[in-house]
Design a protein around this motif. Structure first.
Motif, PDB file in Angstrom:
ATOM      1  N   ARG A 268       0.830  -1.198   0.000  1.00 58.60           N
ATOM      2  CA  ARG A 268       0.000   0.000   0.000  1.00 58.60           C
ATOM      3  C   ARG A 268       0.873   1.261   0.000  1.00 58.60           C
ATOM      4  NH1 ARG A 268      -4.750   0.053  -1.625  1.00 58.60           N
ATOM      5  NH2 ARG A 268      -5.015   1.989  -0.463  1.00 58.60           N
ATOM      6  N   VAL A 269       0.372   2.309  -0.621  1.00 60.11           N
ATOM      7  CA  VAL A 269       1.031   3.615  -0.606  1.00 60.11           C
ATOM      8  C   VAL A 269       0.081   4.592   0.081  1.00 60.11           C
ATOM      9  CG1 VAL A 269       1.978   5.498  -1.992  1.00 60.11           C
ATOM     10  CG2 VAL A 269       2.305   3.117  -2.725  1.00 60.11           C
ATOM     11  N   ARG A 270       0.568   5.243   1.108  1.00 56.97           N
ATOM     12  CA  ARG A 270      -0.271   6.170   1.872  1.00 56.97           C
ATOM     13  C   ARG A 270      -0.751   7.321   1.002  1.00 56.97           C
ATOM     14  NH1 ARG A 270       0.056   7.687   7.030  1.00 56.97           N
ATOM     15  NH2 ARG A 270      -0.384   5.499   7.436  1.00 56.97           N
ATOM     16  N   ASP A 271      -2.051   7.553   1.025  1.00 60.09           N
ATOM     17  CA  ASP A 271      -2.663   8.669   0.310  1.00 60.09           C
ATOM     18  C   ASP A 271      -3.019   9.742   1.338  1.00 60.09           C
ATOM     19  OD1 ASP A 271      -4.152  10.441  -1.202  1.00 60.09           O
ATOM     20  OD2 ASP A 271      -5.297   8.908  -2.256  1.00 60.09           O
ATOM     21  N   TRP A 272      -2.054  10.596   1.660  1.00 60.30           N
ATOM     22  CA  TRP A 272      -2.274  11.610   2.692  1.00 60.30           C
ATOM     23  C   TRP A 272      -3.428  12.554   2.358  1.00 60.30           C
ATOM     24  CZ3 TRP A 272      -0.773  11.406   7.491  1.00 60.30           C
ATOM     25  CH2 TRP A 272       0.387  10.703   7.842  1.00 60.30           C
ATOM     26  N   PRO A 273      -3.534  13.045   1.132  1.00 61.28           N
ATOM     27  CA  PRO A 273      -4.663  13.943   0.827  1.00 61.28           C
ATOM     28  C   PRO A 273      -6.019  13.277   1.052  1.00 61.28           C
ATOM     29  CG  PRO A 273      -2.963  14.151  -0.853  1.00 61.28           C
ATOM     30  CD  PRO A 273      -2.579  12.989   0.007  1.00 61.28           C
ATOM     31  N   ALA A 274      -6.166  12.012   0.651  1.00 61.00           N
ATOM     32  CA  ALA A 274      -7.435  11.312   0.858  1.00 61.00           C
ATOM     33  C   ALA A 274      -7.702  11.112   2.338  1.00 61.00           C
ATOM     34  CB  ALA A 274      -7.418   9.964   0.140  1.00 61.00           C
ATOM     35  N   LEU A 275      -6.672  10.784   3.107  1.00 58.04           N
ATOM     36  CA  LEU A 275      -6.813  10.596   4.542  1.00 58.04           C
ATOM     37  C   LEU A 275      -7.325  11.879   5.200  1.00 58.04           C
ATOM     38  CD1 LEU A 275      -6.075   8.071   6.305  1.00 58.04           C
ATOM     39  CD2 LEU A 275      -4.002   9.291   6.940  1.00 58.04           C
ATOM     40  N   HIS A 276      -6.746  13.003   4.820  1.00 56.70           N
ATOM     41  CA  HIS A 276      -7.145  14.274   5.403  1.00 56.70           C
ATOM     42  C   HIS A 276      -8.533  14.686   4.901  1.00 56.70           C
ATOM     43  CE1 HIS A 276      -6.477  17.979   7.527  1.00 56.70           C
ATOM     44  NE2 HIS A 276      -6.654  18.707   6.449  1.00 56.70           N
ATOM     45  N   ARG A 277      -8.817  14.405   3.642  1.00 53.52           N
ATOM     46  CA  ARG A 277     -10.134  14.742   3.086  1.00 53.52           C
ATOM     47  C   ARG A 277     -11.252  14.010   3.825  1.00 53.52           C
ATOM     48  NH1 ARG A 277      -8.904  13.504  -1.551  1.00 53.52           N
ATOM     49  NH2 ARG A 277      -9.923  11.473  -1.804  1.00 53.52           N
ATOM     50  N   HIS A 278     -11.037  12.738   4.117  1.00 54.54           N
ATOM     51  CA  HIS A 278     -12.029  11.974   4.869  1.00 54.54           C
ATOM     52  C   HIS A 278     -12.186  12.541   6.283  1.00 54.54           C
ATOM     53  CE1 HIS A 278     -11.296   8.290   2.107  1.00 54.54           C
ATOM     54  NE2 HIS A 278     -12.342   8.963   1.710  1.00 54.54           N
ATOM     55  N   ALA A 279     -11.078  12.916   6.896  1.00 54.53           N
ATOM     56  CA  ALA A 279     -11.134  13.468   8.251  1.00 54.53           C
ATOM     57  C   ALA A 279     -11.964  14.738   8.271  1.00 54.53           C
ATOM     58  CB  ALA A 279      -9.717  13.742   8.762  1.00 54.53           C
ATOM     59  N   LEU A 299     -18.050  24.504  14.500  1.00 54.55           N
ATOM     60  CA  LEU A 299     -16.817  23.729  14.468  1.00 54.55           C
ATOM     61  C   LEU A 299     -16.231  23.593  13.070  1.00 54.55           C
ATOM     62  CD1 LEU A 299     -17.481  20.936  17.113  1.00 54.55           C
ATOM     63  CD2 LEU A 299     -16.576  23.243  17.403  1.00 54.55           C
ATOM     64  N   ALA A 300     -16.944  24.078  12.075  1.00 62.44           N
ATOM     65  CA  ALA A 300     -16.363  24.097  10.728  1.00 62.44           C
ATOM     66  C   ALA A 300     -15.146  25.010  10.692  1.00 62.44           C
ATOM     67  CB  ALA A 300     -17.398  24.555   9.713  1.00 62.44           C
ATOM     68  N   THR A 301     -15.094  25.982  11.593  1.00 66.74           N
ATOM     69  CA  THR A 301     -13.956  26.912  11.622  1.00 66.74           C
ATOM     70  C   THR A 301     -12.687  26.236  12.142  1.00 66.74           C
ATOM     71  OG1 THR A 301     -14.530  27.671  13.861  1.00 66.74           O
ATOM     72  CG2 THR A 301     -15.505  28.859  12.003  1.00 66.74           C
ATOM     73  N   GLN A 302     -12.797  25.009  12.663  1.00 66.83           N
ATOM     74  CA  GLN A 302     -11.604  24.295  13.118  1.00 66.83           C
ATOM     75  C   GLN A 302     -10.788  23.737  11.956  1.00 66.83           C
ATOM     76  OE1 GLN A 302     -13.018  21.321  15.874  1.00 66.83           O
ATOM     77  NE2 GLN A 302     -13.100  22.764  17.588  1.00 66.83           N
ATOM     78  N   VAL A 303     -11.383  23.677  10.790  1.00 69.84           N
ATOM     79  CA  VAL A 303     -10.679  23.143   9.619  1.00 69.84           C
ATOM     80  C   VAL A 303      -9.709  24.193   9.095  1.00 69.84           C
ATOM     81  CG1 VAL A 303     -10.918  22.253   7.278  1.00 69.84           C
ATOM     82  CG2 VAL A 303     -12.628  21.676   9.017  1.00 69.84           C
ATOM     83  N   ASP A 304      -8.439  23.828   9.055  1.00 69.15           N
ATOM     84  CA  ASP A 304      -7.388  24.720   8.571  1.00 69.15           C
ATOM     85  C   ASP A 304      -7.184  24.462   7.074  1.00 69.15           C
ATOM     86  OD1 ASP A 304      -5.108  26.121   7.944  1.00 69.15           O
ATOM     87  OD2 ASP A 304      -3.945  25.420   9.666  1.00 69.15           O
ATOM     88  N   PRO A 305      -7.646  25.363   6.215  1.00 71.13           N
ATOM     89  CA  PRO A 305      -7.563  25.098   4.769  1.00 71.13           C
ATOM     90  C   PRO A 305      -6.140  25.077   4.234  1.00 71.13           C
ATOM     91  CG  PRO A 305      -8.262  27.347   5.165  1.00 71.13           C
ATOM     92  CD  PRO A 305      -8.262  26.673   6.504  1.00 71.13           C
ATOM     93  N   ASP A 306      -5.191  25.613   4.997  1.00 72.52           N
ATOM     94  CA  ASP A 306      -3.804  25.659   4.532  1.00 72.52           C
ATOM     95  C   ASP A 306      -2.929  24.567   5.143  1.00 72.52           C
ATOM     96  OD1 ASP A 306      -4.204  27.939   2.909  1.00 72.52           O
ATOM     97  OD2 ASP A 306      -4.143  29.216   4.688  1.00 72.52           O
ATOM     98  N   PHE A 307      -3.545  23.680   5.914  1.00 71.98           N
ATOM     99  CA  PHE A 307      -2.767  22.599   6.529  1.00 71.98           C
ATOM    100  C   PHE A 307      -2.527  21.489   5.517  1.00 71.98           C
ATOM    101  CE2 PHE A 307      -2.618  18.515   8.838  1.00 71.98           C
ATOM    102  CZ  PHE A 307      -1.463  18.725   9.572  1.00 71.98           C
ATOM    103  N   VAL A 308      -1.280  21.079   5.390  1.00 75.03           N
ATOM    104  CA  VAL A 308      -0.913  19.997   4.482  1.00 75.03           C
ATOM    105  C   VAL A 308      -0.444  18.817   5.321  1.00 75.03           C
ATOM    106  CG1 VAL A 308       0.573  19.278   2.588  1.00 75.03           C
ATOM    107  CG2 VAL A 308      -0.235  21.650   2.720  1.00 75.03           C
ATOM    108  N   PRO A 309      -1.189  17.701   5.338  1.00 74.56           N
ATOM    109  CA  PRO A 309      -0.793  16.570   6.159  1.00 74.56           C
ATOM    110  C   PRO A 309       0.387  15.813   5.569  1.00 74.56           C
ATOM    111  CG  PRO A 309      -2.674  15.982   4.813  1.00 74.56           C
ATOM    112  CD  PRO A 309      -2.390  17.441   4.538  1.00 74.56           C
ATOM    113  N   GLY A 310       0.983  14.977   6.415  1.00 74.38           N
ATOM    114  CA  GLY A 310       2.098  14.154   5.951  1.00 74.38           C
ATOM    115  C   GLY A 310       3.400  14.481   6.673  1.00 74.38           C
ATOM    116  N   PRO A 311       4.477  13.822   6.311  1.00 80.39           N
ATOM    117  CA  PRO A 311       5.771  14.029   7.008  1.00 80.39           C
ATOM    118  C   PRO A 311       6.219  15.484   7.038  1.00 80.39           C
ATOM    119  CG  PRO A 311       5.865  12.104   5.585  1.00 80.39           C
ATOM    120  CD  PRO A 311       4.552  12.758   5.297  1.00 80.39           C
TER     121      PRO A 311
END
Length: 315
Positions: A268-279, A299-311
């Motif tokens: 498997r290859v980690r799909d960070w964007p999909a993981l964050h999108r589901h969250a 609580l929609a304001t808790q979503v940081d639109p500029d956050f990029v998940p991953g290492p």
């Protein structure tokens, strides 16, 4: 990589979770086991001769875990405003598997050589006033703030049946193994999981268990088709180990099945964007359904639109 073991109660998912963790540990791989089942038996499955598990359960310290994970994230005002689905953002405390942090230091205890965390049992104080999914909230937050990579394994023994779909926790995994006995009841949970997993693109593979012959294997193939990945045969070694006096070694066929599981995970290859999108999706669902009302906040304001998940987010 994050692996969930699911299935009908009594299917052997806890036993298989333990076998997989012990195999990974024997191979020298870094692994963390998490008991997320309402029946907390993973410690006993990892080592039937183990003493009491004394590390505190995650659910008993949910407030402190929230404080740790929200860090300096300005979008989360307090622990009370943080729900189990709150996604990480800039300023959040991100964790490495078995890292040098308060959560792992407090809650991890080796059992049979395998580091283990537990959610906590459903006890009398919960009867009539809480559901088990409230305890699983700590696991969902943990996985949401975990930055793990290839050849690192977090193995979660999940609740029985389709209960995992009561939250977005089922989207937190790179691979879900559904353990099924060769019976109609054994494969009934598979159909529920299959339909929900496909809706969200969640990889799912069926592992047949307690297979006694070709008829059992044919039944599983007819019922689950190409989703059948591998199978384990009835194991005298597992039975003797569970009775406290293991005889011999794990059967070659079952040893091979564990190898197939690891090879499947490693492919498997980690799909960070999909993981964050589901969250984010499940957080917004929660917010609209009940959390906005419960907290008195949007609580929609808790979503940081500029956050990029991953290492890269670790820096």
């Amino acid at each position: 990589m994050r692996i969930a073991f699911v299935g009908k109660g009594g299917s052997g998912k806890t036993t298989l979770s333990a076998l997989f963790c012990r195999r990974l540990t024997a191979d020298g791989a870094p692994v963390l086991a998490v008991d997320g089942d309402i029946n907390q038996h993973l410690a006993e499955a990892l080592d039937p001769a183990t003493g009491p598990f004394t590390a505190p359960p995650l659910a008993a310290h949910l407030g402190e875990i929230k404080d740790l994970l929200r860090g300096t994230n300005p979008r989360i005002a307090s622990r009370e405003a943080m729900t189990k689905t709150t996604p990480p953002g800039r300023g959040s405390r991100l964790l490495r598997p078995l890292g040098d942090d308060e959560l792992h230091t407090r809650h991890v205890q080796p059992v049979g050589g395998v580091p283990l965390m537990v959610t906590g049992a459903f006890d009398e104080s919960d009867l009539g006033v809480a559901c088990y999914h409230s305890k699983l909230g700590a696991v969902e937050l943990y996985l949401g703030h975990l930055v793990d990579g290839p050849a690192e394994y977090v193995v979660v023994d999940m609740t029985a049946g389709a209960d995992a779909f009561a939250s977005g926790l089922f989207t937190r995994f790179d691979m879900t193994f559904l353990v099924a006995e060769p019976t109609r009841k054994g494969v009934s949970v598979y159909r529920q999981y299959r339909d929900h997993a496909r809706e969200f693109g969640i990889p799912l593979a069926v592992v047949g268990n307690k297979v006694t012959g070709e008829d059992d294997l044919l039944f599983l193939k007819e019922e689950v088709g190409d989703d059948l990945l591998t199978h384990l045969v009835h194991s005298p070694w597992v039975r003797s180990a569970e009775q406290g006096h293991p005889q011999g070694t794990l059967e070659a066929a079952n040893h091979h099945a564990l190898t197939v599981l690891r090879e499947t995970v490693d492919a498997r290859v980690r799909d960070w964007p999909a993981l964050h999108r589901h969250a984010v999706e499940f957080h917004l669902r929660n917010a609209r359904a009940w959390a906005n009302t419960a907290t008195g906040q949007d609580l929609a304001t808790q979503v940081d639109p500029d956050f990029v998940p991953g290492p890269a987010s670790l820096t």
